[in-house]
Scaffold this motif. Structure first.
Motif, PDB file in Angstrom:
ATOM      1  N   GLY A 209       0.861  -1.174   0.000  1.00  0.00           N
ATOM      2  CA  GLY A 209       0.000   0.000   0.000  1.00  0.00           C
ATOM      3  C   GLY A 209       0.902   1.230   0.000  1.00  0.00           C
ATOM      4  O   GLY A 209       1.843   1.332   0.788  1.00  0.00           O
TER       5      GLY A 209
ATOM      6  N   ILE B 202      -3.573  -2.523   5.848  1.00  0.00           N
ATOM      7  CA  ILE B 202      -3.945  -1.145   6.194  1.00  0.00           C
ATOM      8  C   ILE B 202      -4.945  -0.637   5.155  1.00  0.00           C
ATOM      9  O   ILE B 202      -4.645  -0.627   3.958  1.00  0.00           O
ATOM     10  CB  ILE B 202      -2.704  -0.221   6.227  1.00  0.00           C
ATOM     11  CG1 ILE B 202      -1.615  -0.784   7.143  1.00  0.00           C
ATOM     12  CG2 ILE B 202      -3.099   1.200   6.638  1.00  0.00           C
ATOM     13  CD1 ILE B 202      -1.910  -0.805   8.608  1.00  0.00           C
TER      14      ILE B 202
ATOM     15  N   ASP C  80      -2.376  -0.205  -4.040  1.00  0.00           N
ATOM     16  CA  ASP C  80      -3.461   0.587  -3.446  1.00  0.00           C
ATOM     17  C   ASP C  80      -2.822   1.690  -2.624  1.00  0.00           C
ATOM     18  O   ASP C  80      -1.608   1.730  -2.432  1.00  0.00           O
ATOM     19  CB  ASP C  80      -4.322  -0.331  -2.552  1.00  0.00           C
ATOM     20  CG  ASP C  80      -3.503  -0.979  -1.450  1.00  0.00           C
ATOM     21  OD1 ASP C  80      -3.367  -0.367  -0.378  1.00  0.00           O
ATOM     22  OD2 ASP C  80      -2.947  -2.078  -1.662  1.00  0.00           O
TER      23      ASP C  80
END
Ligand code: ADE
Length: 262
Positions: free
Chosen positions: A82, A176, A221
């Motif tokens: 992420g 997360i 992401d």
């Protein structure tokens, strides 16, 4: 020299396993501790490939086996992350210059993030191996990506001009997926570029055994509330090509510099 290559998810390692089987008819699979280790030549270089599975425990156990059973003299982790840096976007590559376990907290006995009895929180990645990975990643983005992944697929994930970053990667046993969590992590770990679930565990084991390590991550992401969306599709359609393509570049450059005789 034997390079151990770990990934957390099937799609990240399957292309490499297929390439090893294609390159080396003598490649062997060994099953140890519920994991399959593929040992052989990959793009002309001796390697051991393994699906480590997700999380720090899985990564640690697998790294020990790579080093103790297969004599890995270098270890690379490849996978997804992420992006939490201000301009770390989906489709970018992040290479660790250091890793840290963001969920490690043995206060009041040790400082936050400090690994008990190792006297450190951060583990520097090996500079030479990291430089090789950086060169391979830059070449992959510049020369291979457009041929490996159709532009309409990249566009579907909003990937326009993927960038290469080097900096801190933090690992923890958590996916997360909330802006508040990202803000808190950025605050606590200045300079943080990406979060994932294995790199710092590999780093700790490699430190303990004196083996150089490096981590390469494709940003899947932004670790926010949309982080889980399209994760599987991104992995299959985009990120698997990154892992395969960057390692192909790294190993081919080595083979050119120092061909292995088989
Ligand atoms: N790997 C890929 N995306 C992640 C995220 N948002 N958190 C932890 N690990 C990840």
């Amino acid at each position: 020299m034997t390079l151990g290559i770990l990934a957390a998810i099937h799609d990240e390692v399957d292309g490499l396993v297929a390439a090893m089987r294609h390159d080396d008819s003598r490649a062997m699979v060994h099953t140890i501790g519920m994991r399959d280790y593929y040992a052989g030549n990959l793009y002309g270089q001796p390697c051991v490939l393994v699906l480590a599975r997700m999380g720090k425990v899985a990564a640690s156990a697998t790294t020990v086996t790579l080093i103790r059973e297969f004599g890995a003299t270098q270890v690379v982790f490849t996978g997804l992350a992420g992006g939490v840096g201000a301009d770390t976007n989906v489709g970018d590559i992040v290479i660790a210059d250091r890793t840290i376990q963001h969920d490690l907290d043995a206060r009041p006995f040790f400082d936050r993030h400090e690994v008990p009895l190792l006297d450190r929180a951060e583990f520097p990645a090996d500079p030479a191996l990291t430089a090789e990975l950086e060169g391979a990643a830059a070449d992959f983005l510049r020369l291979d990506l457009a041929a490996d992944v159709p532009p309409e697929v990249l566009a579907r994930f909003g990937v326009a001009r993927p960038a290469l970053h080097k900096g801190m990667i933090a690992s923890g046993d958590q996916f997360i997926g909330a802006p508040a969590a990202v803000a808190e992590l950025r605050d606590r770990l200045p300079g943080l570029l990406a979060v994932e679930m294995e790199g710092a565990a590999v780093a700790q084991v490699c430190h303990e055994y004196g083996v150089p390590y490096a981590v390469m991550r494709t940003v899947s992401d932004r670790a926010d509330d949309t982080a889980h969306v399209d994760f599987a599709a991104f992995l299959k359609d985009v990120a698997s090509h990154y892992s395969n393509g960057v390692l192909r570049r790294l190993l081919a450059a080595r083979a050119e510099a120092d061909p292995v005789r088989t």
